[in-house]
Design a protein around this motif. Structure first.
Motif, PDB file in Angstrom:
ATOM      1  N   TRP A  65       0.834  -1.207   0.000  1.00 12.44           N
ATOM      2  CA  TRP A  65       0.000   0.000   0.000  1.00 12.44           C
ATOM      3  C   TRP A  65       0.870   1.260   0.000  1.00 12.44           C
ATOM      4  CZ3 TRP A  65      -0.409   3.966   3.644  1.00 12.44           C
ATOM      5  CH2 TRP A  65      -1.455   4.876   3.421  1.00 12.44           C
ATOM      6  N   THR A  66       1.902   1.281   0.848  1.00 10.64           N
ATOM      7  CA  THR A  66       2.741   2.471   0.932  1.00 10.64           C
ATOM      8  C   THR A  66       3.524   2.682  -0.352  1.00 10.64           C
ATOM      9  OG1 THR A  66       3.003   1.885   3.268  1.00 10.64           O
ATOM     10  CG2 THR A  66       4.268   3.742   2.461  1.00 10.64           C
ATOM     11  N   ASP A  67       3.955   1.590  -0.988  1.00 13.42           N
ATOM     12  CA  ASP A  67       4.599   1.720  -2.298  1.00 13.42           C
ATOM     13  C   ASP A  67       3.650   2.359  -3.308  1.00 13.42           C
ATOM     14  OD1 ASP A  67       6.992   0.629  -1.454  1.00 13.42           O
ATOM     15  OD2 ASP A  67       6.628  -1.354  -2.303  1.00 13.42           O
ATOM     16  N   ARG A  68       2.375   1.970  -3.246  1.00 19.78           N
ATOM     17  CA  ARG A  68       1.394   2.559  -4.176  1.00 19.78           C
ATOM     18  C   ARG A  68       1.224   4.050  -3.906  1.00 19.78           C
ATOM     19  NH1 ARG A  68      -1.406  -2.258  -3.097  1.00 19.78           N
ATOM     20  NH2 ARG A  68      -2.883  -1.212  -1.708  1.00 19.78           N
ATOM     21  N   GLN A  69       1.234   4.440  -2.637  1.00 19.58           N
ATOM     22  CA  GLN A  69       1.108   5.868  -2.330  1.00 19.58           C
ATOM     23  C   GLN A  69       2.338   6.633  -2.820  1.00 19.58           C
ATOM     24  OE1 GLN A  69      -2.015   6.579  -1.221  1.00 19.58           O
ATOM     25  NE2 GLN A  69      -2.048   4.348  -1.469  1.00 19.58           N
ATOM     26  N   ALA A  70       3.522   6.038  -2.665  1.00 19.11           N
ATOM     27  CA  ALA A  70       4.744   6.683  -3.153  1.00 19.11           C
ATOM     28  C   ALA A  70       4.730   6.785  -4.677  1.00 19.11           C
ATOM     29  CB  ALA A  70       5.974   5.915  -2.682  1.00 19.11           C
ATOM     30  N   LEU A  71       4.223   5.749  -5.334  1.00 21.40           N
ATOM     31  CA  LEU A  71       4.111   5.781  -6.797  1.00 21.40           C
ATOM     32  C   LEU A  71       3.163   6.888  -7.227  1.00 21.40           C
ATOM     33  CD1 LEU A  71       4.626   4.525  -9.611  1.00 21.40           C
ATOM     34  CD2 LEU A  71       2.720   2.965  -9.144  1.00 21.40           C
ATOM     35  N   LEU A  72       2.038   6.995  -6.533  1.00 18.51           N
ATOM     36  CA  LEU A  72       1.073   8.051  -6.848  1.00 18.51           C
ATOM     37  C   LEU A  72       1.717   9.420  -6.679  1.00 18.51           C
ATOM     38  CD1 LEU A  72      -1.926   8.158  -7.687  1.00 18.51           C
ATOM     39  CD2 LEU A  72      -2.497   8.409  -5.261  1.00 18.51           C
ATOM     40  N   SER A  73       2.499   9.584  -5.628  1.00 19.13           N
ATOM     41  CA  SER A  73       3.199  10.842  -5.403  1.00 19.13           C
ATOM     42  C   SER A  73       4.123  11.181  -6.571  1.00 19.13           C
ATOM     43  CB  SER A  73       4.002  10.754  -4.103  1.00 19.13           C
ATOM     44  OG  SER A  73       4.846  11.872  -3.954  1.00 19.13           O
ATOM     45  N   ALA A  74       4.771  10.162  -7.123  1.00 20.48           N
ATOM     46  CA  ALA A  74       5.754  10.388  -8.184  1.00 20.48           C
ATOM     47  C   ALA A  74       5.113  10.657  -9.544  1.00 20.48           C
ATOM     48  CB  ALA A  74       6.690   9.190  -8.285  1.00 20.48           C
ATOM     49  N   ILE A  75       3.963  10.045  -9.801  1.00 19.11           N
ATOM     50  CA  ILE A  75       3.390  10.152 -11.160  1.00 19.11           C
ATOM     51  C   ILE A  75       2.104  10.954 -11.214  1.00 19.11           C
ATOM     52  CG2 ILE A  75       4.439   7.951 -11.813  1.00 19.11           C
ATOM     53  CD1 ILE A  75       1.672   6.660 -11.640  1.00 19.11           C
ATOM     54  N   ASP A  76       1.445  11.181 -10.082  1.00 19.72           N
ATOM     55  CA  ASP A  76       0.163  11.890 -10.073  1.00 19.72           C
ATOM     56  C   ASP A  76       0.028  12.661  -8.750  1.00 19.72           C
ATOM     57  OD1 ASP A  76      -2.414  12.825 -10.330  1.00 19.72           O
ATOM     58  OD2 ASP A  76      -3.387  10.850 -10.309  1.00 19.72           O
ATOM     59  N   PRO A  77       0.752  13.769  -8.620  1.00 18.59           N
ATOM     60  CA  PRO A  77       0.711  14.525  -7.358  1.00 18.59           C
ATOM     61  C   PRO A  77      -0.690  14.951  -6.944  1.00 18.59           C
ATOM     62  CG  PRO A  77       2.520  15.285  -8.731  1.00 18.59           C
ATOM     63  CD  PRO A  77       1.696  14.361  -9.584  1.00 18.59           C
ATOM     64  N   ASP A  78      -1.530  15.301  -7.914  1.00 17.34           N
ATOM     65  CA  ASP A  78      -2.890  15.701  -7.566  1.00 17.34           C
ATOM     66  C   ASP A  78      -3.679  14.508  -7.012  1.00 17.34           C
ATOM     67  OD1 ASP A  78      -2.417  18.295  -8.370  1.00 17.34           O
ATOM     68  OD2 ASP A  78      -3.216  17.986 -10.398  1.00 17.34           O
ATOM     69  N   GLY A  79      -3.473  13.345  -7.624  1.00 16.51           N
ATOM     70  CA  GLY A  79      -4.130  12.147  -7.122  1.00 16.51           C
ATOM     71  C   GLY A  79      -3.647  11.799  -5.726  1.00 16.51           C
ATOM     72  N   PHE A  80      -2.357  11.987  -5.492  1.00 13.59           N
ATOM     73  CA  PHE A  80      -1.830  11.740  -4.154  1.00 13.59           C
ATOM     74  C   PHE A  80      -2.443  12.711  -3.153  1.00 13.59           C
ATOM     75  CE2 PHE A  80       0.996  12.772  -0.671  1.00 13.59           C
ATOM     76  CZ  PHE A  80       1.168  11.517  -0.092  1.00 13.59           C
ATOM     77  N   ALA A  81      -2.596  13.969  -3.540  1.00  9.71           N
ATOM     78  CA  ALA A  81      -3.166  14.967  -2.625  1.00  9.71           C
ATOM     79  C   ALA A  81      -4.580  14.563  -2.224  1.00  9.71           C
ATOM     80  CB  ALA A  81      -3.157  16.342  -3.280  1.00  9.71           C
TER      81      ALA A  81
END
Length: 267
Positions: free
Chosen positions: A50-66
């Motif tokens: 799960w945390t890897d997925r959140q880090a991936l989201l941060s790297a490729i989709d900052p708005d999605g991570f937000a």
């Protein structure tokens, strides 16, 4: 600044070591309780996935991570456990495949980002190298939970330097997390690495210092062992002594840590 490529290589190696621990387990062994209350081996791997997925989201989709972060902050004390519980319901073979695929995606995504770019996270934004270092620290710490649950002994490696560095850099956060004012002066920290060399942090002439084996220091700051079971880790100075009582390398509220085993060696 750390070299993102070197940190990513160490992250891959740390992940592969944990992968080797769980890859051959029969399904029922994934249900073995770990030292983290309420968490099985499945919960540990689900959390990393799960945390890897959140880090991936941060790297490729900052708005999605937000958006995801806002949802998490709506339940700040439970969102980590809830995500682990949801992931732990996945059949072990499928969960292992998801973790493997996710961490490979994250490796590629971080390798493609400019090294100086800041990535959003649950605390302050992080550089690519810092994000990879954080993922390595979490993989090592949760890997320790799995190893302890399975009765496995891991050989410490030079990759511990990443965990130690986070632990040292998180000193002021550790005080703040306990509503304490961080000390104004730096500490000297000297840790004996697995190869016998010494990792040094802070000014050599500092009035307060911490010394010990790097492995034991890393177990302390990730709260994978009680200080009473880590006899090599010693402090000189009242503030340094207090730090060792509250140290944490991870973000978020103070953890419960581990109770003393009652088997601490004398030194």
């Amino acid at each position: 600044m750390s070299d993102p490529g070197a940190v990513l290589a160490d992250l891959r190696a740390e992940s592969e070591e944990l992968d080797a621990l769980v890859a051959g387990l029969p399904a029922e062994r994934w249900a073995v309780p770990t030292p983290a209350e309420g968490w099985t081996v499945s919960h540990q791997i689900a959390h990393l996935a799960w945390t890897d997925r959140q880090a991936l989201l941060s790297a490729i989709d900052p708005d999605g991570f937000a958006r995801a972060a806002r949802e998490a902050f709506a339940a700040p004390l439970t969102f980590v456990d809830e995500a682990a519980e949801a992931g732990a319901r996945t059949p072990p073979a499928e969960l292992l495949a998801q973790w493997r695929a996710g961490r490979e995606e994250l490796q590629r995504a971080l390798a493609e980002r400019p090294s100086g770019e800041k990535l959003p996270w649950y605390g302050p934004p992080m550089s690519v190298a810092s994000m990879a270092t954080g993922r390595l620290m979490e993989t090592w710490a949760h890997g320790q939970d799995v190893a302890d649950a399975l009765g496995a002994t891991r050989t410490p490696t030079a990759r511990l330097r990443h965990v130690a560095r986070i632990g040292v850099r998180a000193r002021n956060f550790s005080f703040a997390a306990h509503q304490l004012t961080p000390p104004a002066e730096e500490f000297r920290v000297e840790l004996r690495a697995p190869d016998g060399t010494v990792w040094e942090y802070g000014p050599a002439a500092a009035g307060q210092r911490v010394t010990g084996e790097a492995l034991e220091f890393c177990l302390l700051v990730t709260q994978r062992a009680h200080r009473a079971d880590l006899p090599s880790v010693r402090a000189e100075g009242a503030d340094a002594e207090r730090w060792l009582e509250i140290a944490q390398a991870f973000a978020g509220p103070p953890g419960k840590g581990r109770a003393p085993s009652g088997k601490a060696a004398t030194s």
